[in-house]
Design a protein around this motif. Structure first.
Motif, short mmCIF file in Angstrom:
data_model
loop_
_atom_site.label_atom_id
_atom_site.label_comp_id
_atom_site.label_asym_id
_atom_site.label_seq_id
_atom_site.Cartn_x
_atom_site.Cartn_y
_atom_site.Cartn_z
N ILE A 280 -14.55 2.27 -0.42
CA ILE A 280 -13.12 2.58 -0.27
C ILE A 280 -12.87 4.05 -0.56
CG2 ILE A 280 -10.82 2.15 -1.23
CD1 ILE A 280 -11.67 -0.74 -1.72
N GLN A 281 -13.47 4.55 -1.66
CA GLN A 281 -13.28 5.96 -2.00
C GLN A 281 -13.77 6.87 -0.88
OE1 GLN A 281 -15.43 5.92 -5.76
NE2 GLN A 281 -13.65 6.88 -6.72
N LEU A 282 -15.01 6.60 -0.41
CA LEU A 282 -15.57 7.41 0.66
C LEU A 282 -14.64 7.43 1.87
CD1 LEU A 282 -19.39 6.52 0.83
CD2 LEU A 282 -18.39 8.76 0.39
N THR A 283 -14.16 6.25 2.25
CA THR A 283 -13.33 6.15 3.45
C THR A 283 -12.01 6.89 3.28
OG1 THR A 283 -14.27 3.98 3.86
CG2 THR A 283 -12.28 4.53 5.08
N LEU A 284 -11.34 6.65 2.14
CA LEU A 284 -10.03 7.26 1.96
C LEU A 284 -10.12 8.78 1.87
CD1 LEU A 284 -8.12 4.79 -0.37
CD2 LEU A 284 -8.15 4.96 2.13
N ILE A 285 -11.07 9.28 1.06
CA ILE A 285 -11.19 10.73 0.91
C ILE A 285 -11.56 11.36 2.26
CG2 ILE A 285 -12.46 12.60 -0.22
CD1 ILE A 285 -12.82 10.74 -2.62
N THR A 286 -12.51 10.72 2.95
CA THR A 286 -12.95 11.25 4.24
C THR A 286 -11.82 11.24 5.27
OG1 THR A 286 -15.12 10.36 3.78
CG2 THR A 286 -14.68 11.02 6.03
N VAL B 207 -10.10 5.03 11.14
CA VAL B 207 -10.25 4.66 9.73
C VAL B 207 -11.07 3.39 9.61
CG1 VAL B 207 -9.02 3.92 7.66
CG2 VAL B 207 -8.12 5.80 9.04
N ILE B 208 -10.82 2.43 10.50
CA ILE B 208 -11.60 1.20 10.48
C ILE B 208 -13.06 1.52 10.81
CG2 ILE B 208 -11.99 -0.96 11.74
CD1 ILE B 208 -8.96 -1.25 11.94
N GLY B 209 -13.26 2.40 11.78
CA GLY B 209 -14.61 2.84 12.10
C GLY B 209 -15.28 3.48 10.90
N LEU B 210 -14.47 4.25 10.14
CA LEU B 210 -15.02 4.92 8.95
C LEU B 210 -15.46 3.93 7.90
CD1 LEU B 210 -12.85 8.02 8.02
CD2 LEU B 210 -15.32 7.91 8.24
N PHE B 211 -14.64 2.89 7.68
CA PHE B 211 -14.97 1.89 6.66
C PHE B 211 -16.40 1.39 6.88
CE2 PHE B 211 -10.67 0.81 4.93
CZ PHE B 211 -11.07 0.86 3.63
N VAL C 181 -12.50 -8.03 5.06
CA VAL C 181 -11.33 -7.96 4.19
C VAL C 181 -10.70 -6.56 4.27
CG1 VAL C 181 -10.57 -7.93 1.78
CG2 VAL C 181 -12.04 -9.78 2.63
N LEU C 182 -11.56 -5.54 4.14
CA LEU C 182 -11.04 -4.16 4.16
C LEU C 182 -10.35 -3.86 5.48
CD1 LEU C 182 -14.04 -2.28 2.47
CD2 LEU C 182 -11.85 -2.92 1.46
N THR C 183 -10.98 -4.26 6.59
CA THR C 183 -10.40 -4.01 7.91
C THR C 183 -9.06 -4.72 8.06
OG1 THR C 183 -12.62 -3.85 8.80
CG2 THR C 183 -10.84 -4.14 10.38
N THR C 184 -8.99 -5.95 7.52
CA THR C 184 -7.75 -6.71 7.62
C THR C 184 -6.61 -5.99 6.91
OG1 THR C 184 -9.10 -8.69 7.61
CG2 THR C 184 -6.74 -8.99 7.27
N VAL C 185 -6.93 -5.49 5.70
CA VAL C 185 -5.90 -4.79 4.95
C VAL C 185 -5.38 -3.59 5.75
CG1 VAL C 185 -5.46 -3.39 2.88
CG2 VAL C 185 -6.77 -5.51 2.70
N VAL C 186 -6.32 -2.83 6.33
CA VAL C 186 -5.91 -1.65 7.11
C VAL C 186 -5.07 -2.06 8.31
CG1 VAL C 186 -6.73 0.32 8.46
CG2 VAL C 186 -7.90 -0.32 6.37
#
Lengths: 265, 322
Positions: B78-84, B226-230, B271-276
């Motif tokens: 999550i950190q990597l994705t958000l910061i990136t 962003v989903i691709g980044l996750f 789960v992460l993708t769903t939230v996004v």
């Protein structure tokens, strides 16, 4: 009188020998025009005669190739600086140009309201961000202006929730909120249904009665007759004929003017 | 016939009862029923195999799903994705504005940046950043070509996490720049003319008039990124950085429970993708203000209205559903 009109200063517009070409197409070929403060000038002419380009040159949305435009003796888009015994024209930096533009109000054929802002926000935006006025004060004035164009109850509506005529009236209120010296209208009713033309022209005629300086490019001959102090007929990038409406519309001296009026009347 | 008295003659039936007293029989769709049945059978087969095949080892999946090291891996992802994403889109917006600038140098630099960072594979870029210390032992901060005020060891500044952020962020910026540029180009030229004619300052034109309208075109593609980044962050396992995928691979390397561990990772990524995706829905709704006459209903509102429609089909008379 309302606040918007109190802020209006003299608005003498001088257009002198203006030339403008887009590539090889010469749109303006030496236009001269003087608009006296407090008067309404209606510009008529066939499509492609350079009416809109002339209007857009007045507030420097188009940079002219030759000639100059002045508002109350001040050059539009340039300032004069002495240089070795003579003078030079310096292009104004964008900031100064934008400030100069606030003295003109411009109403577009396609309204160009900001679609993501409500009617009220459209009117409030520029006086706050361009003139640095207090938001609360501007909002009160904006509501008053919306009332003046008959839209007091639609302040919270987004442009797409309004009819074309209502949108154009918001656009007029938006231009008035800057307390401009001169209002420029570029075919304000051409994009409207015949039914809605009247409501917009009515607002413009009210402004004319209040003594607002205006230049109106239009095809509405009836409006010219009712509201204009001067009618200017343009063709092929030149002013063919200018004078009071009864003269230009009823007793045109040029063949070209006669041919045009015969078609539109 | 009184209710029809005002209608033109052609609309009224020649004889018999008026139309609005007749019962309406819905059209039949036999093809739709066959297709629905076929898909239902396939769906049942998939569910059945997932449940009955013991090799999925759902108990192992359950045990590891919230295991501490996995959760730490998820948090790193999550950190990597958000910061990136923030870094990528901030730099991407600057690059897009440079590309649309009137200065030929700014345009060329922006074009060149996009060209280089889109051309070199991400995995290669990551390894390059990780090995930056080999090229430059120290990083100096000071006046260009002049004295230096501060100097730091490259290795202490760019660790694994730093290299991952730099690699992913700079790579993302090249793609984001094009997305933002496309959004800006989609805004009608008349908007800029109106803003200019009102004397609105240049920066304010960008932030208040252009970008909010561009967002409508930007958001769907940006969320895609962003989903691709996750999932794309899993590539930093080459740096042995403990994000979700690396953590999972370490665990199955030790326990040999490969499939259930892959399922654990898959569940978290879903789960992460769903939230996004849910966030995307509401962001799009926000930027749709003014673009549509009435905002589309939220999923909850839609579920409620569909339920109401179904209920009324069964109880109420026909007039109610029209």
């Amino acid at each position: 009188m309302t606040a918007a009109v109190e802020g209006t200063r003299p608005g003498r517009v001088e257009v002198h020998g203006v030339h403008k070409a887009f590539g090889t197409l010469e749109v303006l070929r030496g236009v001269d025009l003087v608009v006296e403060p407090g008067t309404v000038t209606v510009v008529l002419g066939p499509s492609g005669s350079g009416k809109s380009t002339l209007l857009r040159s007045i507030n420097h949305l188009e940079k002219v190739d030759r000639g100059f435009v002045a508002l109350d003796g001040e050059l539009v888009g340039y300032h004069r600086k002495p240089h070795r015994g003579t003078e030079r024209l310096h292009e104004l930096p964008e900031k100064d140009l934008l400030r100069q533009r606030t003295r003109f109000g411009f109403v577009f054929q396609s309204f160009n309201l900001f679609p993501h802002l409500t009617a009220l926000e459209n009117v409030v935006e520029a006086p706050v961000s361009a003139q640095g006025r207090r938001r609360s004060e501007v909002e009160a004035e904006a509501r008053e202006l919306l009332g003046r164009v008959g839209l007091a109850d639609r302040a919270g509506a987004y442009p797409r929730q309004l009819s074309g005529g209502q949108q154009q009236r918001v656009a007029i209120a938006r231009a008035l909120a800057m307390r401009p010296a001169v209002l420029l209208f570029d075919e304000p009713t051409s994009a409207l249904d015949p039914e809605l033309v009247g409501e917009v022209l009515g607002v413009i005629e009210d402004l004319a009665r209040d003594g607002t300086t205006m230049v109106v490019v239009t095809h509405e001959i009836g409006f010219a007759r009712r509201a204009a102090d001067r009618v200017v007929f343009m063709d092929a990038g030149r002013v063919v004929e200018a004078g009071p409406p009864e003269q230009v519309l009823d007793h045109p001296t040029h063949e070209r003017t006669r041919a045009f009026l015969a078609k539109v009347l | 016939m009184t209710s029809l008295a005002s209608r033109p003659d052609t609309l009224a039936p020649r004889s018999g009862t008026p139309y609005d007293q007749l019962k309406v029989v819905p059209a039949r769709h036999p093809g739709r029923w066959v297709a629905t049945a076929a898909v239902a059978v396939l769906l049942a087969m998939v569910v059945n195999s997932l449940v009955t095949n013991p090799r999925w080892e759902w108990d192992v999946v359950g045990a590891y799903l919230t295991e501490e090291s996995i959760v730490r891996g998820v948090w790193t992802t999550i950190q990597l994705t958000l910061i990136t994403a923030v870094l990528g889109f901030a730099l991407g917006t600057v690059l897009a504005l440079m590309r649309l600038s009137r200065s030929p140098l700014l345009r060329a630099v922006s074009w060149g940046y996009t060209w280089v960072f889109r051309s070199v594979p991400l995995i290669l870029q990551l390894l390059l950043w990780y090995n930056l210390a080999y090229l430059y032992q120290t990083l100096d901060f000071g006046i260009p070509f002049g004295p230096s005020f501060a100097s730091v060891e490259t290795l202490s500044l760019i660790d694994k996490f730093g290299a991952a952020i730099l690699g992913l962020g700079l790579h993302q910026a090249a793609y984001s720049a094009e997305i933002v540029r496309a959004g800006i180009l989609s805004v009608d030229q008349g908007q800029l003319e109106a803003a200019a004619s009102l004397g609105i300052p240049r920066r304010r034109q960008t932030t208040r008039i252009v970008l909010p309208q561009a967002m409508r075109a930007i958001v769907p593609t940006a969320v895609n990124e962003v989903i691709g980044l996750f999932k794309g962050t899993s590539i930093v396992y080459v740096l042995a950085l403990g994000e979700l995928f690396y953590t999972v691979s370490v665990i199955y390397g030790r326990t040999q429970r490969v499939l259930p561990m892959l399922v654990v990772a898959a569940v978290w990524y879903v789960v992460l993708t769903t939230v996004v995706t849910v966030i995307q829905y509401y962001v799009e709704r926000y930027y749709a203000r003014g673009a549509v006459r009435t905002l589309p209903p939220t999923p909850w509102q839609r579920v409620r209205s569909e339920l109401a429609a179904v209920l009324s089909r069964f109880g109420a008379p026909r007039g109610a559903t029209r």
